[in-house]
Design an enzyme around this catalytic site. Sequence first.
Site, short mmCIF file in Angstrom:
data_model
loop_
_atom_site.label_atom_id
_atom_site.label_comp_id
_atom_site.label_asym_id
_atom_site.label_seq_id
_atom_site.Cartn_x
_atom_site.Cartn_y
_atom_site.Cartn_z
N TYR A 157 75.19 90.02 51.61
CA TYR A 157 75.63 90.07 50.21
C TYR A 157 74.62 90.88 49.40
O TYR A 157 73.43 90.92 49.72
CB TYR A 157 75.70 88.66 49.62
CG TYR A 157 76.92 87.87 50.01
CD1 TYR A 157 78.06 87.86 49.21
CD2 TYR A 157 76.94 87.10 51.17
CE1 TYR A 157 79.18 87.12 49.55
CE2 TYR A 157 78.06 86.36 51.54
CZ TYR A 157 79.17 86.37 50.72
OH TYR A 157 80.28 85.64 51.07
N ASP A 202 84.29 83.54 46.23
CA ASP A 202 84.74 82.72 45.11
C ASP A 202 85.44 83.56 44.04
O ASP A 202 85.42 84.80 44.09
CB ASP A 202 83.55 81.99 44.47
CG ASP A 202 82.97 80.91 45.35
OD1 ASP A 202 83.69 80.41 46.24
OD2 ASP A 202 81.79 80.56 45.15
#
EC number: 5.4.99.12
Length: 243
Positions: free
Chosen positions: A111, A53
Site C-alpha cells: 500500500y 474500504d
Amino acid sequence: MRTIRLDIEYDGTDFAGWQRQSGTIPTVQGTIEKLLSQITQEEVLLNGAGRTDKGVHARQQVASCALHSSMELSRLAHSLNCLLPPTIRICNAVHVTDDFHARFSATERTYRYFVSETPSALCNRFTGCANALLDVGVMQQMAAMVVGEHDFTAFSREERDSPAKRCKVTSCRWHRLHGMVVLQISANRFLRSMVRYLVHAMLQGGKGRLAPTLFQDMVESGTSSYRMVAAPASGLFLWRIGY
C-alpha cells in the site's frame, strides 16, 4: 471453464469499498461483476486480492474468476472498459492456471499513503492532509519499528478476540515525492484499516504529538491506551500485489 485474472485500477472515492454489498450500494466488485455477467451471459463471482474500504483507491487490484465464456480476453477487457464508469479500468486480462486465486495465491500486498502538508483543492480526492509541516525523520524512525511480525490489533478495527491478529511487515518507509509525503508499506497480509491507523499514529509522531517510544510499545504489545484514529481513506492506495 477457465480461470481469468483481471488487473484493475480504480478511484474509490464514490464507492463503498471493493466488496459487494446487498441492494444498490455501489461497490467496485459489484459493479464489475454485474457488467461481466451482462457481457458473458453467465453469473460471474470475483475474488479480490484485497478488500479495500470505502474511499480507498487501487493502482493494482487483482481479481480472479471462473468463466465458461470463450470470448477473447482482449475483447472482454475492451467491452468491460466501454461499459465501466471512468473511475474503474481493467488494465489487463489473462488466462491463468485453475489453482490461481487472487486472494489466497498472493504472497505480498503493498500500500501507499499520500499526505499533503497543506490543503489542496486539486489533490483532495487522492491525499490525506496533515495541516502541518511534518518531521519525516521521526516518522521514518517509527516506520522502522513496524517491520517484522507483530500483533497489530491496536492498529485495526478487528475484534480483540479475532484469531488472526499477526501480520509480517517486510518493509515500511516514508519519503518525499513531488511535494507529497508518502508511506509505502508491504506485508503478507493486513488487518482491517491497519494502514490508516498506522499512518495516523505516525503523522502524530511527525507533528510531535506522539512519542516514538509509546508507538513502539503499541507495536510490540498489540494494545494501546492512546486514542486511535484512522487517517482519511482518500490518501490510501492498494499499490501492488505480489505472487
